[in-house]
Design a protein around this motif. Sequence first.
Motif, PDB file in Angstrom:
ATOM      1  N   TYR A   1       0.702   0.866  -9.376  1.00  0.00           N
ATOM      2  CA  TYR A   1      -0.307   0.655  -8.343  1.00  0.00           C
ATOM      3  C   TYR A   1      -1.668   0.390  -8.988  1.00  0.00           C
ATOM      4  N   PRO A   2      -2.045  -0.879  -9.162  1.00  0.00           N
ATOM      5  CA  PRO A   2      -3.371  -1.205  -9.698  1.00  0.00           C
ATOM      6  C   PRO A   2      -4.463  -0.793  -8.712  1.00  0.00           C
ATOM      7  N   GLN A   3      -5.715  -0.985  -9.108  1.00  0.00           N
ATOM      8  CA  GLN A   3      -6.843  -0.510  -8.315  1.00  0.00           C
ATOM      9  C   GLN A   3      -6.886  -1.109  -6.911  1.00  0.00           C
ATOM     10  N   HIS A   4      -6.502  -2.375  -6.749  1.00  0.00           N
ATOM     11  CA  HIS A   4      -6.571  -2.933  -5.395  1.00  0.00           C
ATOM     12  C   HIS A   4      -5.567  -2.266  -4.464  1.00  0.00           C
ATOM     13  N   HIS A   5      -4.456  -1.759  -5.034  1.00  0.00           N
ATOM     14  CA  HIS A   5      -3.513  -0.981  -4.222  1.00  0.00           C
ATOM     15  C   HIS A   5      -4.116   0.369  -3.858  1.00  0.00           C
ATOM     16  N   VAL A   6      -4.790   0.974  -4.830  1.00  0.00           N
ATOM     17  CA  VAL A   6      -5.423   2.272  -4.575  1.00  0.00           C
ATOM     18  C   VAL A   6      -6.438   2.149  -3.445  1.00  0.00           C
ATOM     19  N   ARG A   7      -7.219   1.070  -3.469  1.00  0.00           N
ATOM     20  CA  ARG A   7      -8.219   0.876  -2.411  1.00  0.00           C
ATOM     21  C   ARG A   7      -7.557   0.690  -1.050  1.00  0.00           C
ATOM     22  N   ARG A   8      -6.381   0.071  -1.053  1.00  0.00           N
ATOM     23  CA  ARG A   8      -5.673  -0.087   0.218  1.00  0.00           C
ATOM     24  C   ARG A   8      -5.271   1.279   0.783  1.00  0.00           C
ATOM     25  N   PHE A   9      -4.804   2.164  -0.089  1.00  0.00           N
ATOM     26  CA  PHE A   9      -4.440   3.503   0.365  1.00  0.00           C
ATOM     27  C   PHE A   9      -5.687   4.283   0.812  1.00  0.00           C
TER      28      PHE A   9
ATOM     29  N   ASP B   1      -4.546  11.289  -8.253  1.00  0.00           N
ATOM     30  CA  ASP B   1      -4.017  11.713  -9.545  1.00  0.00           C
ATOM     31  C   ASP B   1      -2.565  11.275  -9.702  1.00  0.00           C
ATOM     32  N   VAL B   2      -1.853  11.329  -8.576  1.00  0.00           N
ATOM     33  CA  VAL B   2      -0.435  10.956  -8.604  1.00  0.00           C
ATOM     34  C   VAL B   2      -0.274   9.450  -8.742  1.00  0.00           C
ATOM     35  N   ILE B   3      -1.003   8.692  -7.929  1.00  0.00           N
ATOM     36  CA  ILE B   3      -0.784   7.247  -7.871  1.00  0.00           C
ATOM     37  C   ILE B   3      -1.092   6.556  -9.192  1.00  0.00           C
ATOM     38  N   VAL B   4      -2.106   7.044  -9.914  1.00  0.00           N
ATOM     39  CA  VAL B   4      -2.451   6.389 -11.195  1.00  0.00           C
ATOM     40  C   VAL B   4      -1.470   6.763 -12.293  1.00  0.00           C
ATOM     41  N   SER B   5      -0.621   7.749 -12.038  1.00  0.00           N
ATOM     42  CA  SER B   5       0.353   8.179 -13.045  1.00  0.00           C
ATOM     43  C   SER B   5       1.719   7.530 -12.841  1.00  0.00           C
TER      44      SER B   5
ATOM     45  N   GLU C   1       1.981   7.687   3.058  1.00  0.00           N
ATOM     46  CA  GLU C   1       2.190   6.253   2.846  1.00  0.00           C
ATOM     47  C   GLU C   1       2.621   5.962   1.412  1.00  0.00           C
ATOM     48  N   LEU C   2       2.040   6.686   0.455  1.00  0.00           N
ATOM     49  CA  LEU C   2       2.423   6.502  -0.948  1.00  0.00           C
ATOM     50  C   LEU C   2       3.890   6.878  -1.150  1.00  0.00           C
ATOM     51  N   LEU C   3       4.312   8.009  -0.600  1.00  0.00           N
ATOM     52  CA  LEU C   3       5.705   8.435  -0.760  1.00  0.00           C
ATOM     53  C   LEU C   3       6.653   7.449  -0.102  1.00  0.00           C
ATOM     54  N   ASN C   4       6.242   6.925   1.046  1.00  0.00           N
ATOM     55  CA  ASN C   4       7.081   5.925   1.723  1.00  0.00           C
ATOM     56  C   ASN C   4       7.231   4.673   0.868  1.00  0.00           C
TER      57      ASN C   4
END
Length: 464
Positions: free
Chosen positions: A48-56, A34-38, A69-72
């Motif tokens: 962060y497009p979808q390929h970044h989301v998949r990496r996470f 919810d955070v990353i897409v916002s 990792e997202l906060l970093n």
Amino acid sequence: MDISVTSATYIRNLSYSLRRKLSDFLDPQDRWKDVIVSIRKPGGEMRYPQHHVRRFEGLVAQGRSPTLELLNDWGTTNSTVGELVDILKSHKLVAAASVLLPVEEATSAGTQQASPAVDTDSALPTRLLGEREAQPPPVSSAVHTQILLESSEAEHTGFSSFLYNDLMEITGNFDDRPMSDGGSRLGEGGFGTVYKGLLNGKPVAVKKLNPMDDISLDELRVQFNQEIQTLKMLKHENLVNMVGFSCDQQHPCLVYAFMANGSLLDRLACSDDSPPLCWRQRCLIAEGTARGLEYLHCNHHVHRDVKSANILLDEKFVAKISDFGLTRASAKRTSTTMMTERIVGTRAYMAPEALRGEITPKSDVFSFGVVLLEILSGLSPADENREPQFLMEVRYDIDDDDEELTLEEFVDTKMRDWELSQVQSVYSLACSCLHDRKNRRPAIKQVLAELKGVVKNISLDFQP
């Protein structure tokens, strides 16, 4: 919540312990998504497009926290705490937001259902966490007594019922001076103060339950009755032995057999100039605690507040689990996981799922993992002046090759008789208990089996 954090604080400057707290809320159910897409770039497009989301997403399979990792990663920009809090609040992740900044009561009340509200701003090991409930109107002492009497079912408990005045007499009018100063006070419990008294010539511990600002009359009644009902049903060598109770005055009291060596927390800290526990004693205490927990779990009970302050030691240093006011029983032959809207426990020991309101035996296993780290290190479970603040997080430094801390340096310097292979076994067991995913943790039966093996090896070498 760290008082030094403001809306203008850069995310990259958040302490590791605060970021770990956030991950406790956002990793479960993939709320970090919810955070990353916002998160947006200055031009408004998604950072962060979808390929970044998949990496996470791939980090989860590696046992790593996508939130950390997202906060970093996001922290390498000039992103601020204010931006993060706004995103959290927009998704009704109020409990996570309140880790960083105060959240208005009106907002919290309107969004409570989205995420369990937990008071996580204190790391003191004895601080009990609980949802702040509206206080009931004041009641008279007579009404208070009547409610407790009606609900305690005194005649059916099998315990002795004492008059409050008699307990006052045997504790010197609940003398609040410490024992070392000639008083009766043994220490503080989660819901009251504990005093030493003499009953028929034998020492006892009397816990006087005290009303507090954040604990309602109903809550005090629940803790009182829960303790009595649990110890009425469950009796074991490694559970504290209740003698009786009193509920004829405003302060209900619980009476227990006296534990000559106090709590494991105090003995590890060498309080009152007590000698340090040797390695063999520590392992026997760990084994005894695991036996008590196995008995609870086999009888479909979850303690919910396992910590060194609730592990008491008798004259022979036999471990006795105490404080069953938060214990919950599950129906036999049904799911061992229950849900509650009210989050309770001690933050420095709480498993990620416990922060979400899950009640499961694996949460007790997690808390016991923290106790094992205390036994190894002699360190307190939480220290505001230490980095990381929570002892449970020190394992990341020990396991990180880039950090200087080694397991040998982590071991309590006051303990001289330990053997490295045995310490490694207990440390490895502690780390298994502390796995973020409950299904990856061992059952308490497995934990006990491993501790038995360590104790057996010590006994073979031990020269009395």
